[in-house]
Design a protein around this motif. Structure first.
Motif, PDB file in Angstrom:
ATOM      1  N   ASP A 136       0.775  -1.036  -0.011  1.00 41.85           N
ATOM      2  CA  ASP A 136      -0.065  -0.025  -0.047  1.00 41.85           C
ATOM      3  C   ASP A 136       1.063   1.198   0.026  1.00 41.85           C
ATOM      4  OD1 ASP A 136      -1.358   2.301   1.155  1.00 41.85           O
ATOM      5  OD2 ASP A 136      -3.192   1.047   1.261  1.00 41.85           O
ATOM      6  N   GLY A 137       1.567   1.415   0.916  1.00 37.05           N
ATOM      7  CA  GLY A 137       2.649   2.331   0.899  1.00 37.05           C
ATOM      8  C   GLY A 137       2.179   3.762   1.285  1.00 37.05           C
ATOM      9  N   SER A 138       0.873   3.986   1.607  1.00 31.73           N
ATOM     10  CA  SER A 138       0.442   5.407   1.793  1.00 31.73           C
ATOM     11  C   SER A 138       0.455   5.722   3.127  1.00 31.73           C
ATOM     12  CB  SER A 138      -1.094   5.305   1.335  1.00 31.73           C
ATOM     13  OG  SER A 138      -1.953   4.504   2.205  1.00 31.73           O
ATOM     14  N   PRO A 139       0.578   7.077   3.497  1.00 24.02           N
ATOM     15  CA  PRO A 139       0.339   7.518   4.708  1.00 24.02           C
ATOM     16  C   PRO A 139      -0.978   7.386   5.496  1.00 24.02           C
ATOM     17  CG  PRO A 139       1.147   9.306   3.378  1.00 24.02           C
ATOM     18  CD  PRO A 139       0.747   8.122   2.308  1.00 24.02           C
ATOM     19  N   GLU A 140      -2.135   7.107   4.647  1.00 20.13           N
ATOM     20  CA  GLU A 140      -3.303   6.696   5.334  1.00 20.13           C
ATOM     21  C   GLU A 140      -3.206   5.509   5.772  1.00 20.13           C
ATOM     22  OE1 GLU A 140      -3.996   9.821   2.350  1.00 20.13           O
ATOM     23  OE2 GLU A 140      -3.010   8.231   2.393  1.00 20.13           O
ATOM     24  N   ALA A 141      -2.574   4.497   5.321  1.00 22.71           N
ATOM     25  CA  ALA A 141      -2.693   2.977   5.713  1.00 22.71           C
ATOM     26  C   ALA A 141      -1.641   3.147   6.954  1.00 22.71           C
ATOM     27  CB  ALA A 141      -1.691   2.102   4.715  1.00 22.71           C
ATOM     28  N   TYR A 142      -0.595   3.934   7.103  1.00 21.56           N
ATOM     29  CA  TYR A 142       0.288   3.747   8.115  1.00 21.56           C
ATOM     30  C   TYR A 142      -0.503   4.427   9.229  1.00 21.56           C
ATOM     31  CZ  TYR A 142       3.605   4.552  12.033  1.00 21.56           C
ATOM     32  OH  TYR A 142       4.217   4.751  12.990  1.00 21.56           O
ATOM     33  N   GLN A 143      -1.453   5.556   9.018  1.00 23.04           N
ATOM     34  CA  GLN A 143      -1.924   6.269  10.181  1.00 23.04           C
ATOM     35  C   GLN A 143      -2.923   5.372  10.717  1.00 23.04           C
ATOM     36  OE1 GLN A 143      -5.298   8.662   8.924  1.00 23.04           O
ATOM     37  NE2 GLN A 143      -5.064  10.329  10.782  1.00 23.04           N
ATOM     38  N   GLU A 144      -3.641   4.621  10.055  1.00 26.16           N
ATOM     39  CA  GLU A 144      -4.807   3.521  10.290  1.00 26.16           C
ATOM     40  C   GLU A 144      -3.879   2.607  11.222  1.00 26.16           C
ATOM     41  OE1 GLU A 144      -7.894   0.345   8.711  1.00 26.16           O
ATOM     42  OE2 GLU A 144      -7.238   2.031   7.126  1.00 26.16           O
ATOM     43  N   PHE A 145      -2.773   2.051  10.803  1.00 26.31           N
ATOM     44  CA  PHE A 145      -2.204   0.993  11.471  1.00 26.31           C
ATOM     45  C   PHE A 145      -1.796   1.705  13.031  1.00 26.31           C
ATOM     46  CE2 PHE A 145       2.266   0.471  12.919  1.00 26.31           C
ATOM     47  CZ  PHE A 145       2.048  -0.769  13.378  1.00 26.31           C
ATOM     48  N   ALA A 146      -1.047   2.868  12.971  1.00 27.91           N
ATOM     49  CA  ALA A 146      -0.581   3.335  14.141  1.00 27.91           C
ATOM     50  C   ALA A 146      -1.648   3.713  15.161  1.00 27.91           C
ATOM     51  CB  ALA A 146       0.297   4.634  13.881  1.00 27.91           C
ATOM     52  N   GLU A 147      -2.816   4.355  14.747  1.00 28.18           N
ATOM     53  CA  GLU A 147      -3.962   4.613  15.564  1.00 28.18           C
ATOM     54  C   GLU A 147      -4.325   3.051  16.143  1.00 28.18           C
ATOM     55  OE1 GLU A 147      -5.561   8.742  14.119  1.00 28.18           O
ATOM     56  OE2 GLU A 147      -6.778   7.084  13.556  1.00 28.18           O
ATOM     57  N   ASP A 148      -4.490   2.225  15.484  1.00 27.53           N
ATOM     58  CA  ASP A 148      -4.911   0.780  16.219  1.00 27.53           C
ATOM     59  C   ASP A 148      -3.727   0.425  17.056  1.00 27.53           C
ATOM     60  OD1 ASP A 148      -6.812  -1.579  16.289  1.00 27.53           O
ATOM     61  OD2 ASP A 148      -5.026  -2.488  15.116  1.00 27.53           O
ATOM     62  N   TYR A 149      -2.572   0.470  16.634  1.00 27.34           N
ATOM     63  CA  TYR A 149      -1.420  -0.332  17.440  1.00 27.34           C
ATOM     64  C   TYR A 149      -1.245   0.511  18.701  1.00 27.34           C
ATOM     65  CZ  TYR A 149       3.001  -2.592  18.216  1.00 27.34           C
ATOM     66  OH  TYR A 149       3.811  -3.202  18.863  1.00 27.34           O
ATOM     67  N   TYR A 150      -0.985   1.748  18.572  1.00 28.02           N
ATOM     68  CA  TYR A 150      -0.608   2.648  19.666  1.00 28.02           C
ATOM     69  C   TYR A 150      -1.927   3.241  20.614  1.00 28.02           C
ATOM     70  CZ  TYR A 150       3.921   2.399  17.785  1.00 28.02           C
ATOM     71  OH  TYR A 150       5.278   1.990  17.340  1.00 28.02           O
ATOM     72  N   GLU A 151      -3.125   2.979  20.055  1.00 31.68           N
ATOM     73  CA  GLU A 151      -4.389   3.553  20.562  1.00 31.68           C
ATOM     74  C   GLU A 151      -4.300   4.991  20.952  1.00 31.68           C
ATOM     75  OE1 GLU A 151      -4.997   0.618  23.887  1.00 31.68           O
ATOM     76  OE2 GLU A 151      -5.516  -0.987  22.542  1.00 31.68           O
ATOM     77  N   GLU A 152      -3.720   5.776  20.011  1.00 32.15           N
ATOM     78  CA  GLU A 152      -3.943   7.298  20.181  1.00 32.15           C
ATOM     79  C   GLU A 152      -4.146   7.670  18.561  1.00 32.15           C
ATOM     80  OE1 GLU A 152       0.508   8.676  20.494  1.00 32.15           O
ATOM     81  OE2 GLU A 152      -0.072   7.437  22.030  1.00 32.15           O
ATOM     82  N   ALA A 157      -1.594  14.518   8.291  1.00 31.50           N
ATOM     83  CA  ALA A 157      -0.669  15.636   7.887  1.00 31.50           C
ATOM     84  C   ALA A 157       0.814  15.404   8.180  1.00 31.50           C
ATOM     85  CB  ALA A 157      -1.076  16.983   7.720  1.00 31.50           C
ATOM     86  N   ALA A 158       0.954  15.130   9.406  1.00 28.37           N
ATOM     87  CA  ALA A 158       2.457  15.181   9.737  1.00 28.37           C
ATOM     88  C   ALA A 158       2.790  13.853   9.147  1.00 28.37           C
ATOM     89  CB  ALA A 158       2.630  15.251  11.208  1.00 28.37           C
ATOM     90  N   VAL A 159       2.277  12.667   9.221  1.00 29.61           N
ATOM     91  CA  VAL A 159       2.622  11.297   8.517  1.00 29.61           C
ATOM     92  C   VAL A 159       3.011  11.541   7.200  1.00 29.61           C
ATOM     93  CG1 VAL A 159       1.837   9.018   8.087  1.00 29.61           C
ATOM     94  CG2 VAL A 159       1.484  10.051  10.222  1.00 29.61           C
ATOM     95  N   THR A 160       2.032  12.187   6.431  1.00 30.40           N
ATOM     96  CA  THR A 160       2.320  12.688   5.020  1.00 30.40           C
ATOM     97  C   THR A 160       3.737  13.096   4.897  1.00 30.40           C
ATOM     98  OG1 THR A 160      -0.067  12.599   4.735  1.00 30.40           O
ATOM     99  CG2 THR A 160       1.427  13.684   3.068  1.00 30.40           C
ATOM    100  N   GLU A 161       3.965  14.070   5.602  1.00 26.19           N
ATOM    101  CA  GLU A 161       5.486  14.894   5.543  1.00 26.19           C
ATOM    102  C   GLU A 161       6.598  13.809   5.599  1.00 26.19           C
ATOM    103  OE1 GLU A 161       6.013  18.763   7.072  1.00 26.19           O
ATOM    104  OE2 GLU A 161       3.719  19.128   7.409  1.00 26.19           O
ATOM    105  N   VAL A 162       6.281  12.975   6.553  1.00 28.63           N
ATOM    106  CA  VAL A 162       7.526  12.328   7.042  1.00 28.63           C
ATOM    107  C   VAL A 162       7.598  11.139   5.731  1.00 28.63           C
ATOM    108  CG1 VAL A 162       8.384  10.311   8.434  1.00 28.63           C
ATOM    109  CG2 VAL A 162       7.462  12.282   9.440  1.00 28.63           C
ATOM    110  N   PHE A 163       6.507  10.833   5.059  1.00 24.61           N
ATOM    111  CA  PHE A 163       6.494   9.942   3.874  1.00 24.61           C
ATOM    112  C   PHE A 163       6.887  10.352   2.689  1.00 24.61           C
ATOM    113  CE2 PHE A 163       4.493   6.616   6.671  1.00 24.61           C
ATOM    114  CZ  PHE A 163       4.150   5.312   5.723  1.00 24.61           C
ATOM    115  N   GLY A 164       6.868  11.905   2.756  1.00 24.73           N
ATOM    116  CA  GLY A 164       7.447  12.476   1.832  1.00 24.73           C
ATOM    117  C   GLY A 164       8.866  12.691   1.924  1.00 24.73           C
TER     118      GLY A 164
END
Length: 196
Positions: A136-152, A157-164
């Motif tokens: 997938d490689g998208s910031p959205e996929a990572y955001q979804e994962f991280a919110e589930d994994y870290y429960e926060e 937009a910040a993730v998108t900048e890091v992915f850039g």
């Protein structure tokens, strides 16, 4: 997703490296304790051989490792609940023999030689979930994962900048974790070889 679908969907080597670095940098920011991180990247893994190592480990025994080397890219994955894959390494080119000899279990492997124009792979289709984030490689996929994994909540937009792979600022970093600064992350930035 099958092994065939993975080899048809993985990005090129440079993009795979960028995605791996971005995942590791997001993890370093959100989870300063290395032991708690899901994704990591070590640009100094084997300096003599010019190898970088990207990895994922979920703390439950499932993991992958990606070795970026002058010979190409070697990926191995382990779903600890899946059965062994017979003949897993039968077709792997000799240039990756050193990686196969590593003392690690696997039930899926993928590879791409330098100069090659496609990925190859063998293993169990039901283990391919390990690589969905890389495909997938998208910031959205990572955001979804991280919110589930870290429960926060995680700032997309910040993730998108890091992915850039944009250079980090304290303002950007604090949008993902108010407790860290760029100076605090200096060793991680160097290890990940994240752009400054």
């Amino acid at each position: 997703m099958s092994v065939l679908e993975i080899v048809q969907s993985l990005p090129g080597v440079d993009e795979l490296r960028r995605r791996s670095q971005a995942l590791a940098m997001c993890e370093a920011i959100i989870s300063p304790d290395w032991e708690s991180r899901y994704y990591s990247y070590d640009s100094r893994w084997n300096v003599e051989r010019g190898e970088h190592l990207a990895s994922m480990r979920n703390g439950s025994g499932d993991e992958y490792s990606i070795v970026f080397s002058p010979a190409g890219v070697w990926i191995r994955g382990l779903d600890h609940e899946a059965k062994p894959a017979p003949g897993l390494f039968d077709d792997v080119p000799a240039v990756f023999a050193g990686q196969i000899g590593e003392p690690a279990f696997a039930n899926i492997c993928l590879w791409r030689e330098t100069g090659g124009n496609q990925w190859h792979g063998r293993g169990l289709d039901d283990v391919s979930w390990l690589f969905e984030m890389l495909v997938d490689g998208s910031p959205e996929a990572y955001q979804e994962f991280a919110e589930d994994y870290y429960e926060e909540d995680v700032d997309l937009a910040a993730v998108t900048e890091v992915f850039g792979l944009r250079p980090l600022t304290d303002k950007l970093v604090r949008r993902l974790n108010p407790a860290v600064t760029v100076e605090y992350l200096d060793d991680d930035i160097t290890e990940i070889d994240y752009p400054r």
